[in-house]
Scaffold this active site. Structure first.
Site, PDB file in Angstrom:
ATOM      1  N   ASP A 137      -6.093  14.016 -25.149  1.00 40.87           N
ATOM      2  CA  ASP A 137      -6.436  12.733 -24.817  1.00 40.87           C
ATOM      3  C   ASP A 137      -5.733  11.582 -25.686  1.00 40.87           C
ATOM      4  OD1 ASP A 137      -7.121  10.152 -24.040  1.00 40.87           O
ATOM      5  OD2 ASP A 137      -9.270  10.469 -23.708  1.00 40.87           O
ATOM      6  N   ARG A 173      -2.212  -2.483 -18.327  1.00 40.43           N
ATOM      7  CA  ARG A 173      -3.343  -1.542 -18.152  1.00 40.43           C
ATOM      8  C   ARG A 173      -3.263  -0.618 -17.184  1.00 40.43           C
ATOM      9  NH1 ARG A 173      -6.785  -4.344 -21.472  1.00 40.43           N
ATOM     10  NH2 ARG A 173      -8.103  -2.575 -21.555  1.00 40.43           N
ATOM     11  N   LYS A 209      -2.385   0.679 -24.912  1.00 39.04           N
ATOM     12  CA  LYS A 209      -2.772   0.618 -26.535  1.00 39.04           C
ATOM     13  C   LYS A 209      -1.530   0.723 -27.307  1.00 39.04           C
ATOM     14  CE  LYS A 209      -7.400   2.464 -24.793  1.00 39.04           C
ATOM     15  NZ  LYS A 209      -8.312   3.623 -25.028  1.00 39.04           N
ATOM     16  N   GLU A 225      -0.381   4.953  -0.645  1.00 39.11           N
ATOM     17  CA  GLU A 225      -1.146   5.917  -0.707  1.00 39.11           C
ATOM     18  C   GLU A 225      -0.206   7.521  -0.516  1.00 39.11           C
ATOM     19  OE1 GLU A 225      -4.397   5.911   2.209  1.00 39.11           O
ATOM     20  OE2 GLU A 225      -5.492   4.798   0.589  1.00 39.11           O
ATOM     21  N   THR A 229      -3.980   6.257 -21.713  1.00 36.76           N
ATOM     22  CA  THR A 229      -3.791   5.001 -21.398  1.00 36.76           C
ATOM     23  C   THR A 229      -2.266   4.545 -21.583  1.00 36.76           C
ATOM     24  OG1 THR A 229      -4.571   4.061 -23.376  1.00 36.76           O
ATOM     25  CG2 THR A 229      -6.242   4.506 -21.562  1.00 36.76           C
ATOM     26  N   TYR A 262       0.817  -1.290   0.047  1.00 33.61           N
ATOM     27  CA  TYR A 262       0.126   0.144  -0.029  1.00 33.61           C
ATOM     28  C   TYR A 262       0.963   1.146   0.025  1.00 33.61           C
ATOM     29  CZ  TYR A 262      -4.921  -0.092  -0.048  1.00 33.61           C
ATOM     30  OH  TYR A 262      -6.228  -0.011  -0.454  1.00 33.61           O
TER      31      TYR A 262
HETATM   32  C1  PLP Z   1      -9.360   3.846 -24.132  1.00 37.40           C
HETATM   33  C2  PLP Z   1      -9.620   5.302 -23.951  1.00 37.40           C
HETATM   34  C3  PLP Z   1      -9.796   5.824 -22.526  1.00 37.40           C
HETATM   35  C4  PLP Z   1     -10.231   5.023 -21.422  1.00 37.40           C
HETATM   36  O1  PLP Z   1      -9.418   4.271 -21.001  1.00 37.40           O
HETATM   37  P1  PLP Z   1      -9.842   2.813 -20.140  1.00 37.40           P
HETATM   38  O2  PLP Z   1      -8.175   2.456 -19.852  1.00 37.40           O
HETATM   39  O3  PLP Z   1     -10.479   2.045 -21.130  1.00 37.40           O
HETATM   40  O4  PLP Z   1     -10.672   3.598 -18.923  1.00 37.40           O
HETATM   41  C5  PLP Z   1     -10.066   7.212 -22.610  1.00 37.40           C
HETATM   42  N1  PLP Z   1      -9.792   8.023 -23.551  1.00 37.40           N
HETATM   43  C6  PLP Z   1      -9.761   7.513 -24.780  1.00 37.40           C
HETATM   44  C7  PLP Z   1      -9.720   8.413 -25.921  1.00 37.40           C
HETATM   45  C8  PLP Z   1      -9.611   6.146 -24.993  1.00 37.40           C
HETATM   46  O5  PLP Z   1      -9.382   5.798 -26.305  1.00 37.40           O
END
Ligand code: PLP
Length: 426
Positions: free
Chosen positions: A207, A242, A236, A63, A233, A61
């Site tokens: 984003d 993740r 991807k 925090e 993220t 943990y």
């Molecule tokens: C995948 C994605 C997210 C969210 O990611 P998660 O890990 O699935 O919660 C947010 N914004 C965009 C543009 C994404 O492609």
């Protein structure tokens, strides 16, 4: 420690302790090996990233932030988080990085908490035009608690219309503007978004969840210097575990950190932080830059092969890792097409297309991408074969010919054997 025996060394003990879960993990590994995985948000992480996620760091943990924790025993965890943060800052060239968000959606929620009050107006890409749920969909907390207004893509070009973005921004005066999304096949013009944001006094957030690996690999322009806040993220195109990261200028560092913890989250997932650090180190290599360039080359080759076979692509092609196909001209909806293709060994997702006349749970399109197949070593010369199988599978689906789909799946299984995946015996 006994000698590892499982297909993933990491599951040797799992097989004894919980055979059913071990069996499911192994079956999933086989499924990922035998299929052509075209979901553009998915990938295969390296063996090193897999190993980092399966460590004793999950026991701890922590925090707070490195050197400012609420629990003792952080001597080593602090070093792990410092490494991840330093690597993120260096790779993307940002002042500040927070590597604690559990995933992309909570990372985005932290942005709202940091910069908006309930009911505040923000501007983002319409979901059905490629935006993300967390950019203000009516079913998302972000759409329920805040006031989203949306821009879209042009009906003719399939590209974001920056004049429209500016008009809406001038009319609505949003506090914050999101650029980026989940189904954008073209480059994002961060500079143009920054001009609009400056003109109306809004905070610009990029984003880059989908394209972070392409930005890191130098094949997509970087939002740094244009967007004050960047969300991504890590799983991807960036090819990590993740998780997610928030990056920003120094000015917004405190607000972001406070929003993630204690604003929204408790203890960070330290095993994930370690794996993010590993992935960021990998992403800083020349090999990763070649990987990123190969993703785009493969996507362009696949887009061309699909076009030759009469598929209609939104915006007419791709600049990145992603292709959005409008199936209206093939006289099949996205959902039955996606199901048939999955049976044929080609994994993808149904998706709305801009101005979709159909409903979101049964839209007109499918969405594909090349990050995962590129990790496996597939190259432009393999893309015509994938397009041919997709074409055949769509025709088989229209005739309800399950046998033809199964025959394609057999060919796909033979084909994929030549392309190893990390963590699976090849
Ligand atoms: C995948 C994605 C997210 C969210 O990611 P998660 O890990 O699935 O919660 C947010 N914004 C965009 C543009 C994404 O492609």
């Amino acid at each position: 420690m006994t000698e590892p025996t499982g297909p993933l060394d990491l599951t040797a003990h799992l097989a004894q302790a919980d055979p059913r879960v071990a069996e499911l993990v192994e079956a999933e590994g086989r499924r990922q090996f035998e299929k052509i995985r075209l979901i553009p948000s998915e990938n295969y992480v390296s063996r090193a990233v897999l190993e980092a996620t399966a460590t004793v760091l999950t026991n701890k943990y922590s925090e707070g932030y490195a050197h400012r924790r609420y629990y003792e025993g952080q001597q080593l965890i602090d070093e792990v988080e410092d490494l991840a943060v330093a690597r993120a800052r260096s790779l993307f060239g940002v002042d500040h990085a927070n590597v604690q968000p559990y995933s992309g959606s909570p990372a985005n929620l932290a942005i709202y908490l940091a910069f908006l009050r309930p009911g505040d107006t923000f501007l983002s890409l319409e979901l059905s035009h490629g935006g993300h749920l967390t950019h203000g969909s009516p079913v998302s907390a972000t759409g329920i608690w805040f006031r989203p207004v949306h821009y879209g893509v042009d009906r003719e070009t399939g590209r974001v219309d920056m004049d429209q973005v500016r008009d809406i921004a001038l009319r609505e005066r949003p506090k914050l503007i999101f650029c980026g999304g989940t189904a954008i096949p073209r480059l994002i013009d961060f500079e143009a978004f920054a001009r609009v944001a400056n003109e109306v006094g809004a905070l610009l957030v990029a984003d880059i969840a989908h394209i972070a690996g392409l930005v890191a690999g130098g094949v997509h322009p970087s939002p740094v210097g244009h967007a004050e806040v960047i969300s991504t993220t890590t799983h991807k195109t960036l090819r990590g575990p993740r998780g997610a990261m928030l990056m920003s200028t120094e000015e917004h560092a405190k607000a972001i950190d406070k929003a993630v913890f204690p604003g929204l989250q408790g203890g960070p997932h330290n095993h994930t932080t370690a794996a993010i650090a590993v992935a960021l180190r990998e992403a800083a290599t020349e090999e990763f830059r070649r990987y990123a360039a190969q993703i785009v080359a493969n996507a362009k080759a696949l887009a061309e092969a699909l076009t030759e076979r009469g598929f209609s692509l939104v915006s007419g092609g791709t600049d990145n890792h992603l292709i959005l196909i409008d199936l209206a001209t093939r006289e099949i909806a996205g959902k039955p097409a996606a199901k048939a293709l999955d049976r044929a060994g080609i994994e993808l997702n149904f998706n709305t297309v801009p101005f979709d006349p159909r409903k979101p749970w049964s839209p007109s399109g499918i969405r594909i991408g090349t990050p995962a197949v590129t990790t496996r070593g597939m190259r432009p010369e393999h893309m015509a074969q994938i397009a041919a199988w997709m074409d055949d599978a769509i025709e088989a689906a229209k005739k309800d010919d399950g046998e033809a789909l199964d025959a394609i799946a057999g060919q796909v299984r033979d084909f994929t054997r030549a392309f190893p995946i990390p963590g699976w015996p090849n």
